[in-house]
Design a protein around this motif. Structure first.
Motif, PDB file in Angstrom:
ATOM      1  N   LEU A 114       0.838  -1.206   0.000  1.00  0.00           N
ATOM      2  CA  LEU A 114       0.000   0.000   0.000  1.00  0.00           C
ATOM      3  C   LEU A 114       0.870   1.251   0.000  1.00  0.00           C
ATOM      4  CD1 LEU A 114      -2.852  -0.972   2.500  1.00  0.00           C
ATOM      5  CD2 LEU A 114      -2.975  -0.860   0.006  1.00  0.00           C
ATOM      6  N   ASN A 115       1.970   1.207   0.745  1.00  0.00           N
ATOM      7  CA  ASN A 115       2.888   2.346   0.756  1.00  0.00           C
ATOM      8  C   ASN A 115       3.448   2.601  -0.641  1.00  0.00           C
ATOM      9  OD1 ASN A 115       2.459   2.425   3.505  1.00  0.00           O
ATOM     10  ND2 ASN A 115       4.432   1.527   4.062  1.00  0.00           N
ATOM     11  N   ALA A 116       3.819   1.531  -1.326  1.00  0.00           N
ATOM     12  CA  ALA A 116       4.375   1.667  -2.672  1.00  0.00           C
ATOM     13  C   ALA A 116       3.327   2.175  -3.651  1.00  0.00           C
ATOM     14  CB  ALA A 116       4.938   0.325  -3.142  1.00  0.00           C
ATOM     15  N   ALA A 117       2.076   1.733  -3.491  1.00  0.00           N
ATOM     16  CA  ALA A 117       1.010   2.174  -4.398  1.00  0.00           C
ATOM     17  C   ALA A 117       0.788   3.674  -4.294  1.00  0.00           C
ATOM     18  CB  ALA A 117      -0.280   1.432  -4.069  1.00  0.00           C
ATOM     19  N   VAL A 118       0.929   4.222  -3.095  1.00  0.00           N
ATOM     20  CA  VAL A 118       0.782   5.666  -2.903  1.00  0.00           C
ATOM     21  C   VAL A 118       1.875   6.416  -3.654  1.00  0.00           C
ATOM     22  CG1 VAL A 118       0.891   7.527  -1.203  1.00  0.00           C
ATOM     23  CG2 VAL A 118      -0.395   5.462  -0.693  1.00  0.00           C
ATOM     24  N   GLU A 119       3.082   5.870  -3.650  1.00  0.00           N
ATOM     25  CA  GLU A 119       4.210   6.535  -4.292  1.00  0.00           C
ATOM     26  C   GLU A 119       4.279   6.289  -5.799  1.00  0.00           C
ATOM     27  OE1 GLU A 119       7.832   7.246  -2.115  1.00  0.00           O
ATOM     28  OE2 GLU A 119       7.307   5.586  -0.768  1.00  0.00           O
ATOM     29  N   TYR A 120       3.583   5.253  -6.264  1.00  0.00           N
ATOM     30  CA  TYR A 120       3.556   4.932  -7.696  1.00  0.00           C
ATOM     31  C   TYR A 120       2.099   4.765  -8.138  1.00  0.00           C
ATOM     32  CZ  TYR A 120       8.592   4.105  -7.482  1.00  0.00           C
ATOM     33  OH  TYR A 120       9.951   4.248  -7.326  1.00  0.00           O
ATOM     34  N   PRO A 121       1.363   5.884  -8.270  1.00  0.00           N
ATOM     35  CA  PRO A 121      -0.071   5.797  -8.582  1.00  0.00           C
ATOM     36  C   PRO A 121      -0.396   5.458 -10.035  1.00  0.00           C
ATOM     37  CG  PRO A 121       0.613   8.091  -8.433  1.00  0.00           C
ATOM     38  CD  PRO A 121       1.800   7.273  -8.023  1.00  0.00           C
ATOM     39  N   ASP A 122       0.567   5.613 -10.936  1.00  0.00           N
ATOM     40  CA  ASP A 122       0.318   5.353 -12.355  1.00  0.00           C
ATOM     41  C   ASP A 122       0.011   3.869 -12.569  1.00  0.00           C
ATOM     42  OD1 ASP A 122       0.253   5.087 -15.081  1.00  0.00           O
ATOM     43  OD2 ASP A 122       2.286   5.834 -15.437  1.00  0.00           O
ATOM     44  N   PRO A 123      -1.182   3.521 -13.062  1.00  0.00           N
ATOM     45  CA  PRO A 123      -1.553   2.111 -13.275  1.00  0.00           C
ATOM     46  C   PRO A 123      -0.608   1.375 -14.219  1.00  0.00           C
ATOM     47  CG  PRO A 123      -3.480   3.523 -13.446  1.00  0.00           C
ATOM     48  CD  PRO A 123      -2.286   4.422 -13.419  1.00  0.00           C
ATOM     49  N   GLU A 124       0.105   2.115 -15.079  1.00  0.00           N
ATOM     50  CA  GLU A 124       1.015   1.489 -16.041  1.00  0.00           C
ATOM     51  C   GLU A 124       2.414   1.275 -15.465  1.00  0.00           C
ATOM     52  OE1 GLU A 124      -0.068   0.249 -18.904  1.00  0.00           O
ATOM     53  OE2 GLU A 124      -2.013   0.897 -18.121  1.00  0.00           O
ATOM     54  N   SER A 125       2.666   1.791 -14.284  1.00  0.00           N
ATOM     55  CA  SER A 125       3.980   1.630 -13.671  1.00  0.00           C
ATOM     56  C   SER A 125       4.211   0.166 -13.302  1.00  0.00           C
ATOM     57  CB  SER A 125       4.073   2.492 -12.408  1.00  0.00           C
ATOM     58  OG  SER A 125       5.136   2.064 -11.581  1.00  0.00           O
ATOM     59  N   PRO A 126       5.384  -0.378 -13.604  1.00  0.00           N
ATOM     60  CA  PRO A 126       5.689  -1.754 -13.190  1.00  0.00           C
ATOM     61  C   PRO A 126       5.574  -1.954 -11.679  1.00  0.00           C
ATOM     62  CG  PRO A 126       7.273  -1.027 -14.828  1.00  0.00           C
ATOM     63  CD  PRO A 126       6.464   0.183 -14.445  1.00  0.00           C
ATOM     64  N   VAL A 127       5.900  -0.919 -10.913  1.00  0.00           N
ATOM     65  CA  VAL A 127       5.779  -1.015  -9.457  1.00  0.00           C
ATOM     66  C   VAL A 127       4.311  -1.144  -9.066  1.00  0.00           C
ATOM     67  CG1 VAL A 127       6.173   0.169  -7.262  1.00  0.00           C
ATOM     68  CG2 VAL A 127       7.931   0.240  -9.054  1.00  0.00           C
ATOM     69  N   HIS A 128       3.463  -0.318  -9.660  1.00  0.00           N
ATOM     70  CA  HIS A 128       2.026  -0.370  -9.381  1.00  0.00           C
ATOM     71  C   HIS A 128       1.462  -1.737  -9.766  1.00  0.00           C
ATOM     72  CE1 HIS A 128      -1.719   1.917  -8.529  1.00  0.00           C
ATOM     73  NE2 HIS A 128      -2.254   1.017  -9.334  1.00  0.00           N
ATOM     74  N   LYS A 129       1.911  -2.268 -10.891  1.00  0.00           N
ATOM     75  CA  LYS A 129       1.441  -3.579 -11.334  1.00  0.00           C
ATOM     76  C   LYS A 129       1.900  -4.675 -10.375  1.00  0.00           C
ATOM     77  CE  LYS A 129       1.087  -2.470 -16.260  1.00  0.00           C
ATOM     78  NZ  LYS A 129       1.608  -2.732 -17.627  1.00  0.00           N
ATOM     79  N   ALA A 130       3.103  -4.535  -9.810  1.00  0.00           N
ATOM     80  CA  ALA A 130       3.584  -5.509  -8.839  1.00  0.00           C
ATOM     81  C   ALA A 130       2.720  -5.485  -7.580  1.00  0.00           C
ATOM     82  CB  ALA A 130       5.045  -5.219  -8.486  1.00  0.00           C
ATOM     83  N   VAL A 131       2.296  -4.289  -7.183  1.00  0.00           N
ATOM     84  CA  VAL A 131       1.404  -4.149  -6.027  1.00  0.00           C
ATOM     85  C   VAL A 131       0.089  -4.868  -6.298  1.00  0.00           C
ATOM     86  CG1 VAL A 131       0.052  -2.520  -4.654  1.00  0.00           C
ATOM     87  CG2 VAL A 131       2.431  -1.987  -5.231  1.00  0.00           C
ATOM     88  N   LEU A 132      -0.492  -4.624  -7.466  1.00  0.00           N
ATOM     89  CA  LEU A 132      -1.770  -5.246  -7.807  1.00  0.00           C
ATOM     90  C   LEU A 132      -1.658  -6.768  -7.890  1.00  0.00           C
ATOM     91  CD1 LEU A 132      -3.200  -2.790 -10.506  1.00  0.00           C
ATOM     92  CD2 LEU A 132      -3.716  -2.894  -8.059  1.00  0.00           C
ATOM     93  N   ALA A 133      -0.544  -7.252  -8.412  1.00  0.00           N
ATOM     94  CA  ALA A 133      -0.348  -8.710  -8.519  1.00  0.00           C
ATOM     95  C   ALA A 133      -0.302  -9.349  -7.132  1.00  0.00           C
ATOM     96  CB  ALA A 133       0.938  -9.004  -9.282  1.00  0.00           C
ATOM     97  N   HIS A 134       0.383  -8.703  -6.213  1.00  0.00           N
ATOM     98  CA  HIS A 134       0.449  -9.234  -4.846  1.00  0.00           C
ATOM     99  C   HIS A 134      -0.931  -9.238  -4.205  1.00  0.00           C
ATOM    100  CE1 HIS A 134       1.766  -9.889  -0.713  1.00  0.00           C
ATOM    101  NE2 HIS A 134       0.954  -8.897  -0.383  1.00  0.00           N
ATOM    102  N   ARG A 135      -1.647  -8.151  -4.367  1.00  0.00           N
ATOM    103  CA  ARG A 135      -2.959  -8.042  -3.746  1.00  0.00           C
ATOM    104  C   ARG A 135      -3.948  -9.029  -4.360  1.00  0.00           C
ATOM    105  NH1 ARG A 135      -3.978  -4.142  -0.349  1.00  0.00           N
ATOM    106  NH2 ARG A 135      -6.160  -3.930  -0.963  1.00  0.00           N
TER     107      ARG A 135
END
Length: 206
Positions: A114-135
């Motif tokens: 969740l902390n990372a999602a706040v810092e990388y809000p762009d849905p196309e960001s690889p970091v954001h996608k990694a957050v979604l995959a975990h969740r």
């Protein structure tokens, strides 16, 4: 394809890479990803910038490696609980207690994802996608467990569980973690009771 070599160290991460990842993970979690620069990581890991870029071409690669390690640790913990072979409801209780223990651990700063999602809000960001995959993995894990109790409403109930878990992790680093965890565990128990006894359709039914 790289040929296999008879080397006892093959497949092991280098000491420098491990030190870089350990240092970055500690700093990212404690202080925030964007707040921690490459120079700080290099200095505290006691490596050169060239060494860092040999293992991680950019900061985003280091962030993804950090999240991958957190994901691996959480999955391993969940697998261990599930492997105990308890009834589904007791497995969910055990997972909940594990979450509560992490919230009460020293240095807790909320959910790394969740902390990372706040810092990388762009849905196309690889970091954001990694957050979604975990969740998505976590939601599916809870859904599968609830479906063993009864299939009807398993996913809505799982979403309710994840929502409570998110709230506990957010509040746990702001308020008394013991009180937050007691509230969270009571909520999980109530959810299990309502889910097992009714046709569950969502949080409003609880």
């Amino acid at each position: 394809m790289v040929a296999c070599v008879a080397n006892p160290k093959a497949g092991r991460p280098s000491e420098a890479r491990s030190r870089l990842l350990d240092t970055a993970s500690r700093l990212f979690y404690a202080e925030g990803i964007q707040a921690v620069g490459i120079d700080r990581i290099v200095a505290e890991a006691q490596v050169t910038r060239a060494t860092l870029y040999r293992h991680f071409p950019g900061k985003e690669d280091l962030v993804l490696a950090y999240l991958n390690e957190v994901d691996r640790a959480i999955r391993s913990q969940a697998d261990e609980v599930v492997a105990a072979g308890l009834p589904a409801a007791d497995t969910i209780r055990a997972l909940s207690k594990s979450i509560a223990q992490s919230i009460q651990s020293p240095g807790f700063r909320g959910c790394a994802f969740l902390n990372a999602a706040v810092e990388y809000p762009d849905p196309e960001s690889p970091v954001h996608k990694a957050v979604l995959a975990h969740r998505q993995w976590f939601l599916e894990t809870i859904t599968e467990l609830l479906a063993k109790i009864q299939e009807t409403g398993a996913e809505p109930a799982a979403r309710h569980f994840v929502m409570m878990r998110d709230g506990a992790m957010a509040a746990g680093c702001l308020f008394d973690p013991v009180l937050i965890c007691e509230t969270f565990l009571r909520g999980v128990e109530r959810l299990l009771q309502v889910y097992a006894a009714t046709d569950y359709s969502g949080p409003a039914s609880a």
